[in-house]
Design an enzyme around this catalytic site. Structure first.
Site, PDB file in Angstrom:
ATOM      1  N   ILE A  47       0.830  -1.198   0.000  1.00 33.33           N
ATOM      2  CA  ILE A  47       0.000   0.000   0.000  1.00 33.33           C
ATOM      3  C   ILE A  47       0.869   1.254   0.000  1.00 33.33           C
ATOM      4  O   ILE A  47       1.981   1.245   0.537  1.00 33.33           O
ATOM      5  CB  ILE A  47      -0.974  -0.018   1.214  1.00 33.33           C
ATOM      6  N   CYS A  48       0.375   2.310  -0.631  1.00 31.00           N
ATOM      7  CA  CYS A  48       1.014   3.627  -0.603  1.00 31.00           C
ATOM      8  C   CYS A  48      -0.104   4.654  -0.423  1.00 31.00           C
ATOM      9  O   CYS A  48      -1.125   4.355   0.181  1.00 31.00           O
ATOM     10  CB  CYS A  48       1.855   3.872  -1.855  1.00 31.00           C
ATOM     11  N   ARG A  49       0.046   5.851  -0.938  1.00 29.72           N
ATOM     12  CA  ARG A  49      -1.004   6.865  -0.789  1.00 29.72           C
ATOM     13  C   ARG A  49      -2.173   6.589  -1.712  1.00 29.72           C
ATOM     14  O   ARG A  49      -3.324   6.603  -1.293  1.00 29.72           O
ATOM     15  CB  ARG A  49      -0.449   8.271  -1.030  1.00 29.72           C
TER      16      ARG A  49
ATOM     17  N   GLY B 145      -1.806   4.191  -4.773  1.00 30.19           N
ATOM     18  CA  GLY B 145      -1.707   2.931  -5.505  1.00 30.19           C
ATOM     19  C   GLY B 145      -0.622   2.875  -6.564  1.00 30.19           C
ATOM     20  O   GLY B 145      -0.359   1.805  -7.110  1.00 30.19           O
TER      21      GLY B 145
ATOM     22  N   MET C  46      -3.826   4.332   0.801  1.00 32.31           N
ATOM     23  CA  MET C  46      -4.307   4.792   2.103  1.00 32.31           C
ATOM     24  C   MET C  46      -5.496   5.746   1.969  1.00 32.31           C
ATOM     25  O   MET C  46      -6.297   5.864   2.890  1.00 32.31           O
ATOM     26  CB  MET C  46      -3.176   5.453   2.898  1.00 32.31           C
TER      27      MET C  46
END
Length: 116
Positions: A66-68, A70, A94
């Site tokens: 996961i990141c901010r 995708g 996120m």
């Protein structure tokens, strides 16, 4: 080069509520502002040098990355899969995690966790 269509992806709403091996590849300031409880944090740029830290994750399930939003997590998942891991990108990152009402914690006492 891996096509984005070739990267396994899952929506936050389809993730199990508990017991997910979650790898957050955002930068330190993003992590500190708010992250999923129990997630492992390795910034994307550090992943090749620190991939051994994933050895303590359960090996009977994929690593959800996961990141901010995708993008970074898709690249990290592609790299992990090419390196022999079973990695799945979390679509929407996120931002979607927060929209779905999933729990978040931050590193700043008294400050509501947020997604940077």
């Amino acid at each position: 080069m891996v096509s984005p269509a070739d990267i396994p992806t899952v929506a936050v709403r389809d993730l199990p509520k508990d017991g997910v091996a979650l790898l957050d590849v955002r930068e330190d300031d993003e992590w500190a502002a708010g992250h999923a409880p129990g997630a492992k944090h390795i910034p994307m740029g550090d992943l090749p040098a620190r991939v051994g830290e994933l050895d303590d994750l359960p090996d009977d399930q994929p690593v959800y990355v996961i990141c901010r939003s995708g993008g970074r997590s898709a690249r990290a998942a592609a790299w992990l899969n090419a390196s022999g891991w079973d990695a799945v990108n979390v679509a929407g990152g996120m931002g979607s995690w927060k929209q779905e009402g999933r729990p978040m914690v931050g590193d700043h006492p008294g400050v509501e966790p947020e997604v940077l």
